[in-house]
Structures are given as structure tokens and as C-alpha cells.
Write a protein that holds these residues in place. Structure first.
Motif, PDB file in Angstrom:
ATOM      1  N   ARG A  67       0.823  -1.210   0.000  1.00  0.00           N
ATOM      2  CA  ARG A  67       0.000   0.000   0.000  1.00  0.00           C
ATOM      3  C   ARG A  67       0.867   1.276   0.000  1.00  0.00           C
ATOM      4  NH1 ARG A  67      -5.167   2.183  -0.682  1.00  0.00           N
ATOM      5  NH2 ARG A  67      -5.370   4.044   0.564  1.00  0.00           N
ATOM      6  N   HIS A  68       1.789   1.331   0.937  1.00  0.00           N
ATOM      7  CA  HIS A  68       2.438   2.617   1.219  1.00  0.00           C
ATOM      8  C   HIS A  68       3.638   2.936   0.326  1.00  0.00           C
ATOM      9  CE1 HIS A  68       0.071   4.019   4.653  1.00  0.00           C
ATOM     10  NE2 HIS A  68      -0.148   2.730   4.862  1.00  0.00           N
ATOM     11  N   LYS A  71       1.963   4.712  -2.319  1.00  0.00           N
ATOM     12  CA  LYS A  71       1.513   6.031  -1.834  1.00  0.00           C
ATOM     13  C   LYS A  71       2.700   6.996  -1.735  1.00  0.00           C
ATOM     14  CE  LYS A  71      -0.489   8.103   2.352  1.00  0.00           C
ATOM     15  NZ  LYS A  71      -1.132   7.793   3.644  1.00  0.00           N
ATOM     16  N   SER A  75       3.128  10.809  -3.142  1.00  0.00           N
ATOM     17  CA  SER A  75       2.944  11.851  -2.138  1.00  0.00           C
ATOM     18  C   SER A  75       4.197  12.024  -1.300  1.00  0.00           C
ATOM     19  CB  SER A  75       1.752  11.493  -1.246  1.00  0.00           C
ATOM     20  OG  SER A  75       0.606  11.224  -2.025  1.00  0.00           O
ATOM     21  N   ILE A 119     -12.722   6.921  -7.123  1.00  0.00           N
ATOM     22  CA  ILE A 119     -11.563   6.331  -6.448  1.00  0.00           C
ATOM     23  C   ILE A 119     -10.294   6.992  -6.981  1.00  0.00           C
ATOM     24  CG2 ILE A 119     -12.574   4.075  -5.936  1.00  0.00           C
ATOM     25  CD1 ILE A 119     -11.219   3.065  -8.503  1.00  0.00           C
ATOM     26  N   ASP A 120      -9.296   7.055  -6.140  1.00  0.00           N
ATOM     27  CA  ASP A 120      -7.982   7.525  -6.586  1.00  0.00           C
ATOM     28  C   ASP A 120      -7.234   6.303  -7.111  1.00  0.00           C
ATOM     29  OD1 ASP A 120      -8.685  10.026  -5.751  1.00  0.00           O
ATOM     30  OD2 ASP A 120      -7.442  10.013  -3.950  1.00  0.00           O
ATOM     31  N   GLN A 123      -3.880   4.716  -6.337  1.00  0.00           N
ATOM     32  CA  GLN A 123      -3.502   5.670  -5.278  1.00  0.00           C
ATOM     33  C   GLN A 123      -2.952   6.974  -5.859  1.00  0.00           C
ATOM     34  OE1 GLN A 123      -1.944   4.139  -1.473  1.00  0.00           O
ATOM     35  NE2 GLN A 123      -1.402   2.310  -2.638  1.00  0.00           N
ATOM     36  N   PRO A 125      -3.330  10.469  -6.283  1.00  0.00           N
ATOM     37  CA  PRO A 125      -4.237  11.431  -5.629  1.00  0.00           C
ATOM     38  C   PRO A 125      -5.024  12.255  -6.646  1.00  0.00           C
ATOM     39  CG  PRO A 125      -2.108  11.442  -4.545  1.00  0.00           C
ATOM     40  CD  PRO A 125      -1.946  10.616  -5.809  1.00  0.00           C
ATOM     41  N   GLY A 126      -6.342  12.226  -6.517  1.00  0.00           N
ATOM     42  CA  GLY A 126      -7.196  12.923  -7.472  1.00  0.00           C
ATOM     43  C   GLY A 126      -7.501  12.113  -8.720  1.00  0.00           C
ATOM     44  N   GLY A 127      -6.863  10.950  -8.875  1.00  0.00           N
ATOM     45  CA  GLY A 127      -7.107  10.102 -10.037  1.00  0.00           C
ATOM     46  C   GLY A 127      -6.509  10.690 -11.312  1.00  0.00           C
ATOM     47  N   ARG A 294      -5.590  -3.013  -1.984  1.00  0.00           N
ATOM     48  CA  ARG A 294      -4.558  -2.133  -1.411  1.00  0.00           C
ATOM     49  C   ARG A 294      -4.098  -1.063  -2.392  1.00  0.00           C
ATOM     50  NH1 ARG A 294      -3.329  -7.224   1.220  1.00  0.00           N
ATOM     51  NH2 ARG A 294      -2.093  -7.974  -0.524  1.00  0.00           N
ATOM     52  N   ASN A 296      -6.106   0.438  -4.636  1.00  0.00           N
ATOM     53  CA  ASN A 296      -7.281   1.168  -5.151  1.00  0.00           C
ATOM     54  C   ASN A 296      -7.645   0.744  -6.567  1.00  0.00           C
ATOM     55  OD1 ASN A 296      -7.117   2.491  -2.735  1.00  0.00           O
ATOM     56  ND2 ASN A 296      -6.817   4.535  -3.579  1.00  0.00           N
TER      57      ASN A 296
ATOM     58  N   MET B   1      -8.276  18.154  -3.179  1.00  0.00           N
ATOM     59  CA  MET B   1      -8.014  16.716  -3.166  1.00  0.00           C
ATOM     60  C   MET B   1      -8.785  16.064  -2.017  1.00  0.00           C
ATOM     61  SD  MET B   1      -4.278  15.133  -3.697  1.00  0.00           S
ATOM     62  CE  MET B   1      -4.081  16.153  -5.156  1.00  0.00           C
ATOM     63  N   ARG B   2      -9.454  14.934  -2.325  1.00  0.00           N
ATOM     64  CA  ARG B   2     -10.277  14.300  -1.301  1.00  0.00           C
ATOM     65  C   ARG B   2      -9.415  13.517  -0.314  1.00  0.00           C
ATOM     66  NH1 ARG B   2     -13.346  11.251  -5.928  1.00  0.00           N
ATOM     67  NH2 ARG B   2     -11.186  11.311  -6.561  1.00  0.00           N
ATOM     68  N   ARG B   4      -9.458  10.551   2.576  1.00  0.00           N
ATOM     69  CA  ARG B   4     -10.228   9.416   3.058  1.00  0.00           C
ATOM     70  C   ARG B   4      -9.468   8.763   4.201  1.00  0.00           C
ATOM     71  NH1 ARG B   4     -10.513   9.008  -2.594  1.00  0.00           N
ATOM     72  NH2 ARG B   4     -12.609   9.093  -3.437  1.00  0.00           N
ATOM     73  N   GLN B   7      -6.119   2.921   4.837  1.00  0.00           N
ATOM     74  CA  GLN B   7      -6.186   1.512   5.222  1.00  0.00           C
ATOM     75  C   GLN B   7      -5.170   1.237   6.334  1.00  0.00           C
ATOM     76  OE1 GLN B   7      -5.722  -1.154   1.877  1.00  0.00           O
ATOM     77  NE2 GLN B   7      -7.026   0.089   0.549  1.00  0.00           N
TER      78      GLN B   7
END
Lengths: 353, 87
Positions: A67-68, A71, A75, A119-120, A123, A125-127, A294, A296, B1-2, B4, B7
Motif C-alpha cells: 500500500r504505502h 503512496k 505523495s 476512487i484515486d 492511489q 491522488p485525485g485520479g 490495497r 485502489n 483533493m479528497r 479518506r 487503510q
């Protein structure tokens, strides 16, 4: 591609190193732990595996990292998104330059599907539809997503080789073409064909068009539309293709896309999709479904569970074949257990009568 | 930006946040190692420094202020993990 300096490069390189450890060492350890707990030869279900790993510390770290690490790529202080921000005006001006007539057709009134915009995805952000730089960010992200496969375009060349083995198309539609990564391979590998790239994301299509201008490509046109309702000519094409699109759609949208593909194809035309299906192995399905959650990508599991051949047959297709796809050299070798996406080629043909 | 709810994978959500901080620190550490190694090599190759001098270096006041801004950005990147949001 914009250069962000040594700190950005070192940060993204660190994440790639972590991801390499994750997909080799952590994956192998989770798989080994599962085998130890459940036995290698005993038939098990996805639920059995989930129960066996419920208290596994290594699996928790495996899941956290999956997941991270993704991310962190987007980000954080040296993530892809904040690194583009100082160059926003310059990049927007570059994207908004005029392009040759007919290359890019945008639809500001297009009703974007909620299944994608809510959904992003990945992951991001903002898609990929929201921000004006989303295409550029997606391009950067896609090039560093998987250490083993997609740092270059070889995956698309390999897919185009498969396509060439099935047909010799002259009018091609590439559904869900994004920023043109797949379409670019197609218009370069089929220089005599007229290629139409379809996507819902204006920021991605603007980037795709800029790349086509820089390629001096004369056989590509990009159009903003949904794959389920392209607005293209009925029976005007001999190949409809997609790469990594179907798993981003809920089953009803997949069925609509298949029906639309059938409408677009002339008699005897081919539909060839490159996507992911986990197959019969319960551990592979457990890992694949977890990845969808995980990262998205919530429709990975529904696509895997739906009757895709049945949906193709129902639309009228025949000669339906689903075959494993080797996305990189030796990727399908069983000698080195490592995480990979379960690539498949889904091929079907519209009857020639 | 959203934003949420992020997880979580451990029984205690605090551990998810703590691993995030460790990973951010590790990334910064790697960047710093990479930077230092390159810088020392360049300077030593040009004969500008004796690597041993780094141990006795004292920055000027404006350099200290710039370092403080950099430190604050570093701290913000580290601690954003505690917020438990996707963005």
C-alpha cells in the motif's frame, strides 16, 4: 520528461529498492509461510489462505509495504505530485499548445463514470481525470511502478507481437489508451494502420497528443469518450484492443465495452485485450485480490470472478482464447517465485458471416 | 483533493503510522547518504576538501536559517503519517 534533481531521484530510487525487496523477499516469505501452514498439496481456498495469514506479522508488513510504497511514490516531500507543482504553469502551457487538426478531440460535456472518478485509482491522488497535470503524473508513475517490467515500453512491444500473430489490422481502436503508452506502441508497430485512441481523461489525452506530435506520428487520432460508448463508426474497424482497461471497470461496464467492441468491428474483426486474470491457484488469487484492494483497483477481483468468455460469447464473439502473457523475459518461469501481475491476453473474433 | 480514511494492516493503528514514519526517515536517510557520497567524491576529486575537514566545519548564520527551513519541511513530511489520511 522534467528532471527534479538528485534528491527526487534518490528518493524514488529508494522506493524502487524497497519494492524490489517486497516483490522478491517478502512475497516469497508470505508464500512459504502459507505453504508451511496449509501444506503444499492440499487444495485450499482464498478464505483458507486469508485465515492462515490473519496473525502473520510478515504478511502485515507485506500488505503495509504494498500500500504505502505506492503512496510514497506519489505523495510526501519528494513524491511525484509535489515535485511537479513548481513547474505547473510551464507544463500546462506545454500541454495546451495547438496540435494538428484531427489529432485530439476532447468532449468537455462527457459524463465521466463514477466507478472511475470516485476512487484515486492506483492511489494517484485525485485520479487520472481530475488535475490538469494528471496525465504527466500518471506517465511518471507508470514508468516506475514495477521494477521488473514497465520501466520501458517493452511490454507493449511484446503485446504487439502477440497481436501481429493473430491479425494484420489496418483500422485499430485502442480503448482506455490513457496517456498513449499502449497506443504509441501500436501506431509505431503498425505504421500502415490508422489508430484511434479512446480515453475518458482529458489530461491524459492532451499528453498523448503532445507525444504524438513529437513523434511526428501521422496515423493516430485521440478522442475523449467512454469505452462503453465510443461514438465511433459501426463496423469501421478490424481490431479493437485495450491494455490494462477491463480490470478498472465493474462487470456491467466490461459487458457494455465488449458489446461496443462488437459493434465497432467489421465482420471477421478481432478484439484483443491485455489484462489480468489470476487463474485457478488460490494463493495467486488471494495475492491478486489483496493487491486490488490495497492499490485502489477495486474491480480486479470482480473481473477475475466474472465469466469473461461467457460475456464475449453473449455479445456474439467466437474463437475466444485466454492465454498467459509474458510481460518480461522469463516472467512466467516458475524458478524464481516473485510477485507479478497475472497478465493474460483475451482474444476473440467477430464471426465472418 | 479528497481525503479518506487510510487503510490499516496492524492491530494497533499507531503501528501503521509508526512504520510510515520509519519509512519516511529511511527515505530521507538514503537521500542524504546518496547526496553526501556524491558531494564528498566531487570535492575530493577536485582537491577542494580533505574529507577529514567535514568533521570540523561550522556554518554561518544565514546558512543556519536555511537549514532550519529545510528541517521544518523534513519534520512535516515525517509527521504527516500520523494524520491517517490518503492524501
Amino acid at each position: 520528461m522534467k528532471q527534479f534533481g538528485q534528491r527526487y531521484d534518490a528518493y524514488q530510487s529508494f522506493l524502487l529498492g524497497c519494492k524490489t525487496f517486497w516483490l522478491n523477499d517478502l512475497y516469497a516469505q508470505v508464500k512459504g509461510e502459507t505453504s508451511e501452514k496449509l501444506g503444499r498439496d492440499t487444495p485450499v481456498s482464498v478464505d483458507d489462505i486469508a485465515a492462515s495469514l490473519k496473525d502473520s506479522t510478515v504478511y502485515k508488513y507485506y500488505a503495509w509495504m504494498e500500500r504505502h510504497l505506492q503512496k510514497m511514490k506519489y505523495s510526501g516531500r519528494y513524491g511525484i505530485i509535489p515535485s511537479h507543482e513548481p513547474y505547473r504553469a510551464e507544463l500546462e502551457a506545454w500541454l495546451d499548445q495547438p496540435v494538428p487538426e484531427g489529432l485530439l478531440s476532447l468532449d468537455a460535456e462527457l459524463d465521466l463514470p463514477a466507478y472511475f472518478t470516485e476512487i484515486d485509482v492506483h492511489q494517484h491522488p485525485g485520479g487520472t481525470c481530475g488535475d490538469s497535470l494528471a496525465g504527466i503524473v500518471y506517465d511518471r508513475g507508470a514508468r516506475s511502478m514495477w521494477p521488473a517490467a514497465s520501466k520501458d515500453l517493452s511490454l507493449h512491444e511484446r503485446f504487439d507481437t502477440v497481436v501481429k500473430g493473430l491479425c494484420d489490422p489496418s483500422r485499430i481502436v485502442d480503448l482506455g489508451c490513457g496517456f498513449g503508452k499502449s497506443a504509441r506502441g501500436i501506431y509505431q508497430d503498425f505504421p500502415e494502420a490508422a489508430v484511434t485512441g479512446i480515453d475518458i481523461s482529458a489530461p491524459c489525452l492532451k499528453l498523448a497528443a503532445r507525444i504524438a506530435v513529437e513523434d511526428d506520428a501521422g496515423n493516430i487520432a485521440y478522442r475523449q469518450a467512454r469505452a462503453e460508448r465510443t461514438g465511433l463508426e459501426t463496423e469501421g474497424y478490424d481490431l479493437v484492443t485495450s491494455t490494462m482497461l477491463l480490470h478498472e471497470m465493474p462487470p456491467n461496464a466490461v459487458r457494455e465495452t465488449i458489446t461496443e467492441s462488437f459493434r465497432l468491428l467489421e465482420k471477421g474483426g478481432h478484439a484483443i485485450h491485455l489484462d489480468y486474470l489470476a487463474g485457478e491457484d488460490a494463493f495467486d488469487r488471494f495475492i491478486h485480490y489483496g493487491h486490488g484492494k490495497r492499490n485502489n483497483e477495486p474491480y480486479m477481483e470482480p473481473l477475475d470472478k466474472m465469466d469473461l468468455p461467457g460475456a464475449l460469447r453473449e455479445a456474439g464473439f467466437e474463437n475466444i482464447e485466454i492465454t498467459p502473457f509474458e510481460e518480461a523475459p522469463n516472467a512466467l518461469s516458475a524458478d524464481t517465485p516473485r510477485w507479478r501481475l497475472p497478465w493474460v491476453v483475451v482474444a476473440a473474433r467477430k464471426p465472418n458471416y | 483533493m479528497r481525503e479518506r480514511k487510510e487503510q490499516t494492516f496492524f492491530e494497533d493503528e499507531a503501528l501503521d503510522s509508526a512504520v510510515g514514519m520509519i519509512m519516511t526517515l529511511a527515505a530521507e536517510l538514503y537521500i542524504t547518504r546518496d547526496r553526501c557520497t556524491k558531494l564528498e567524491r566531487i570535492l575530493a576529486d577536485k582537491g577542494i576538501i580533505d574529507p577529514a575537514e567535514i568533521e570540523t566545519y561550522e556554518p554561518a548564520a544565514d546558512t543556519r536559517r536555511a537549514d532550519a527551513l529545510d528541517r521544518d519541511a523534513f519534520a512535516a513530511a515525517l509527521l504527516r503519517n500520523i494524520r491517517g489520511k490518503t492524501a
